[in-house]
Design an enzyme around this catalytic site. Structure first.
Site, short mmCIF file in Angstrom:
data_model
loop_
_atom_site.label_atom_id
_atom_site.label_comp_id
_atom_site.label_asym_id
_atom_site.label_seq_id
_atom_site.Cartn_x
_atom_site.Cartn_y
_atom_site.Cartn_z
N SER A 117 -43.04 -16.59 -18.34
CA SER A 117 -42.68 -17.30 -17.11
C SER A 117 -41.16 -17.32 -16.96
O SER A 117 -40.43 -17.31 -17.95
CB SER A 117 -43.19 -18.74 -17.22
OG SER A 117 -42.54 -19.56 -16.27
N SER A 118 -40.72 -17.42 -15.71
CA SER A 118 -39.26 -17.45 -15.47
C SER A 118 -38.63 -18.75 -15.98
O SER A 118 -37.41 -18.85 -16.02
CB SER A 118 -38.98 -17.27 -13.97
OG SER A 118 -39.59 -18.30 -13.23
N CYS A 119 -39.45 -19.75 -16.38
CA CYS A 119 -38.86 -20.99 -16.88
C CYS A 119 -38.31 -20.84 -18.30
O CYS A 119 -37.77 -21.78 -18.86
CB CYS A 119 -39.83 -22.15 -16.79
SG CYS A 119 -41.22 -22.00 -17.90
N TYR A 146 -43.49 -25.87 -22.27
CA TYR A 146 -44.06 -24.59 -21.83
C TYR A 146 -43.07 -23.45 -22.09
O TYR A 146 -43.42 -22.38 -22.59
CB TYR A 146 -44.38 -24.70 -20.34
CG TYR A 146 -45.07 -23.50 -19.76
CD1 TYR A 146 -46.39 -23.21 -20.08
CD2 TYR A 146 -44.42 -22.67 -18.85
CE1 TYR A 146 -47.03 -22.11 -19.53
CE2 TYR A 146 -45.06 -21.57 -18.29
CZ TYR A 146 -46.37 -21.30 -18.63
OH TYR A 146 -47.01 -20.22 -18.08
N LYS A 150 -43.38 -20.04 -24.45
CA LYS A 150 -43.30 -18.69 -23.88
C LYS A 150 -42.14 -17.89 -24.49
O LYS A 150 -42.22 -16.67 -24.62
CB LYS A 150 -43.18 -18.76 -22.36
CG LYS A 150 -44.48 -19.25 -21.70
CD LYS A 150 -45.62 -18.30 -22.02
CE LYS A 150 -46.92 -18.65 -21.33
NZ LYS A 150 -48.01 -17.70 -21.67
N HIS A 189 -49.24 -26.21 -8.73
CA HIS A 189 -47.91 -25.78 -8.32
C HIS A 189 -47.69 -26.11 -6.84
O HIS A 189 -48.63 -26.47 -6.12
CB HIS A 189 -47.74 -24.28 -8.55
CG HIS A 189 -47.66 -23.93 -10.00
ND1 HIS A 189 -48.73 -23.41 -10.71
CD2 HIS A 189 -46.65 -24.03 -10.89
CE1 HIS A 189 -48.37 -23.20 -11.95
NE2 HIS A 189 -47.11 -23.57 -12.10
#
Ligand code: GFB
Length: 320
Positions: A117-119, A146, A150, A189
């Site tokens: 994920s981009s987070c 999270y 990741k 989301h």
């Protein structure tokens, strides 16, 4: 880009395990794989196989013997789900990553594709966020659990490549949307949440819809069918330890996203802003140059993707 990145991997007659096949991402990957000349797709529902269980995961991979493992299984959710259950998001996603990668190694799976994920990038990373921004600063607190899981997953893929020569690759998609999303307002989301809120406002003749936060944060939205296409593309054409961003390269403010969804749904009313709810990261736009240079870019226009998703939302509701 390293010289090992343009190797072609032929999917013909391959047996592919899609972990998380019932989710929005996994089901899109299966739709996309069905157009490839593969042998078959291996799946296990979460009530048959708990990917947080190392022995059960190892036994599943040993007995089903996939050539390729695509790990789309994850505990996912929107800003509030993440913020309120950081431990669960960290534990579940760490275990899923560790067990699927280790089971694949032990059973000699040829290729493993991890999804992140981009987070994973620092909250204040320069925009658009390049792959090199990883681990250069503090994470966004609302999704730290999270993000750490990741990051661990992509590092595990990298370390297994270095230590065992495993062909494990990792893709970092931006915020996703599309058919099969979660419309539960507490856990979802923003895009499915606003679609549902506006649809219900239209049905009930409500003049206002409440958005969380200020509406100022910017996000990048990728249709899940584009992600599925990128997954198949990298499985066939990429092998390297560098994780790759997947996105559209365009972002939009939450307020403008809300206006776009209102147009698609056909609801005209006003927005309220509940500023007791968090904004999260101020901006999350990916630098998608690396994947573009390999030959892949997204093709679904946001308005078109929202319309198509809204049609599937309305159709799903009708059959509930
Ligand atoms: O999509 P979202 O929940 O996740 O929220 P993140 C994006 C933005 O939309 C935030 C705002 O600024 C929210 O405050 N927003 C406005 C809303 N109205 C709503 C609403 O009704 N529901 C929701 N959910 N948001 C997640 C991470 O962050 O993104 C995960 O927590 C993951 O780790 C995922 O990376 C892709 O983009 O802020």
């Amino acid at each position: 880009m390293a010289s090992d990145t343009l190797e072609a991997y032929d999917l013909t007659d391959k047996r592919i395990w899609v972990a998380g096949h019932r989710g929005m991402v996994g089901s899109a990957i299966i739709r996309r794989l069905e157009t490839e000349p593969i042998a078959d797709i291996v799946t296990a529902a979460s009530d048959e196989l708990d990917l947080r269980d190392p022995a059960a995961t190892a036994e599943f991979v040993r007995t089903t013997r996939p050539d390729v493992a695509i790990i789309a299984a994850a505990k996912v959710g929107g800003i509030e789900a993440n913020r309120s259950a950081q431990g669960e998001f960290l534990y579940d996603n760490l275990m899923i990553a560790a067990n699927t990668i280790e089971a694949s190694r032990v059973s000699g799976v040829q290729k493993v594709v991890m999804l992140g994920s981009s987070c994973i990038y620092p909250r204040d990373a320069p925009q658009p966020m390049h792959e090199d921004s990883l681990l250069t600063g503090p994470l966004e607190p609302t999704n730290e659990g999270y993000a750490i899981a990741k990051i661990a997953a992509l590092e595990l893929a990298k370390m297994y490549r270095r230590q065992y020569g495993m062909d494990a690759i990792a893709l970092m998609p931006t915020n996703l949307y599309g058919p099969g999303d979660n419309y539960d307002l507490a856990g979802s989301h923003v895009l499915p949440a606003l679609m549902r809120k506006m649809h219900e406002a239209m049905v009930n003749n409500d003049p206002t819809v409440t958005l969380w936060g200020t509406g100022a944060p910017k996000r990048e939205f990728l249709h899940v069918d584009d992600l599925a296409d990128a997954v198949v593309f990298v499985t066939k054409h990429y092998s390297g330890e560098q994780h790759l961003n997947v996105g559209t390269g365009k972002d939009i403010s939450i307020r403008d996203l809300a206006s776009l969804i209102a147009e698609v749904v056909g609801w005209s009313g006003d927005f309220d802003f509940d500023t007791s709810m968090p904004d999260g990261t101020p901006r999350k736009l990916l630098d998608v140059g690396q994947l573009e240079r390999l030959g892949w870019s997204a093709s679904t226009d946001l308005r078109h993707g929202i319309s198509q998703t809204y049609e599937s939302y309305v159709a799903g509701e009708a059959t509930d």
